[in-house]
Design an enzyme around this catalytic site. Sequence first.
Site, PDB file in Angstrom:
ATOM      1  N   SER A 166       0.827  -1.199   0.000  1.00  0.00           N
ATOM      2  CA  SER A 166       0.000   0.000   0.000  1.00  0.00           C
ATOM      3  C   SER A 166       0.869   1.261   0.000  1.00  0.00           C
ATOM      4  CB  SER A 166      -0.936  -0.043   1.211  1.00  0.00           C
ATOM      5  OG  SER A 166      -1.824   1.034   1.228  1.00  0.00           O
ATOM      6  N   ASP A 205      -9.856  -4.762  -4.365  1.00  0.00           N
ATOM      7  CA  ASP A 205      -9.101  -3.825  -3.541  1.00  0.00           C
ATOM      8  C   ASP A 205      -9.767  -2.455  -3.552  1.00  0.00           C
ATOM      9  OD1 ASP A 205      -7.117  -2.179  -2.375  1.00  0.00           O
ATOM     10  OD2 ASP A 205      -5.557  -3.570  -3.015  1.00  0.00           O
ATOM     11  N   HIS A 214      -7.550  -5.259  -0.047  1.00  0.00           N
ATOM     12  CA  HIS A 214      -6.335  -4.540   0.310  1.00  0.00           C
ATOM     13  C   HIS A 214      -5.597  -5.153   1.503  1.00  0.00           C
ATOM     14  CE1 HIS A 214      -3.943  -0.991  -0.529  1.00  0.00           C
ATOM     15  NE2 HIS A 214      -3.872  -0.711   0.753  1.00  0.00           N
TER      16      HIS A 214
END
Length: 476
Positions: free
Chosen positions: A245, A416, A446
């Site tokens: 991320s 996601d 995610h």
Amino acid sequence: MEIAPWRLAIHKQSRSLTNRAASMHCAWRRLRRARNTLYISAHRSGMGRLQIALVLAAMGAILCLYLLSLSVTTMVGSLVPPGFYATAARFPGGCGDEWPPPKHIDPEVFQTIEQVISDKGFKVKSYNVTTADGYILGVQRIMPAIQRHPTPVLLVHGLLDSGFTWVSNLANQSLAYRLSEAGYDVWLGNVRGNTYSKAHVRLSPHQLEFWKFSWDQMAEFDLPAMIDAVIGETGAKQVYYVGHSQGTEIALAAWSQNRTLNSLVRAAALLAPVATVGYIESPIRLIAPLATSLADAIDFFGHGEFLPTTRLLKFLSLAVCGDALSPLCSNVIFLLCGFDCRYTNMTRLPVYISHTPAGTSAMNLVHYAQAVQHKRFQKYDYGKTENMRRYGQPTPPQYNLYNIRVPLAVYHGEKDWLADPTDFSLLLPQIKHTLARDRNVSDYNHLDFVWGYNAAKVLYDDVVNFFNTDSAKDGA
């Protein structure tokens, strides 16, 4: 009467919100008392009626501004498109309702990252790394029982997370342990502002100045400092890199503007890579238009440190959870990133919740809100005047991903909320010149990339293989 373990975990994260609400109420009461005291003092001192009226008007204006801030949630609600709550991205049904509370409290709920690693039988050592602008970052090192590869691996977490994310599951399910068992010297980075990096050579976290940063500064200062520290301590010429991320975002930004840093990274694995966020599914996209500056964002993100206000949590939980009551709906990390219980060990949720969110600045969240609006991978927008002073141009410069020379393996999911497939499709052509592997995990969201109980089989074995293959080229 025994308190359910999951309630203890949630209580730990909710205390700061409760304290903040109480502080705001006390501030309001103090303003009222100050107004009354000022009136009495002014009257006794012989001030004229006009002067007293002006003073009271000023105090009244302050009270009105405070009360106006309380109504922002209502205003936001009026801006939400009709039917949004019925169509917004939601947690899959049953995830929260079917969470089986553990029969005992997992000790990892209360342990530090060092204690968790040590208890699993791995040798751990902690370091303090000072950045060029004075932030002191906590970095943990997991030393392998038998080192088979001289090139160390640096892992950097995502938004609102910490190095704990890489050891948050069982030993056979966590990437940091898998890499260590494969013979790599593993380093867990922590960017400024999180649980393990709340220190500075001259500033205190209690000072507003401490929190004046976004992921721009993480890319410019934090990542180079951590890589230099790993190389300096190990004597290696380069490092391998893994990011999740925000950890991918700061790496892409750093490599796009720092040629030297490119040469220090031998190869990188990017999990749920983020550059632009213009097409995110997270409900934060609805708040973005109202939070593109620090002044506008205070009511949602807090002032200085990111402290999700009760209004923000209520707004997000309504969008994501509807009327459902679930522990997941009280934690901002799930509300921002999404959640699917399919690949989550639900009995580990108290551990996840007790360590996440790990902290960041309100300014960092504003940077993301700006990116949702303009749909570009660019630096923080301070406004025309400040942009001219900092950047020499009225608008923030964009990061040029074509400058990256680090061989990349990317791992992305189709469910996601933050690293949305559309945003990833825009990123892919810009890194294609240095792309070594592209793996699509169709049903991952995610958080599955770091918390999924099957991630070792689905992702981590391939990441280790990627580094092993590169290492075998010349005995790296």
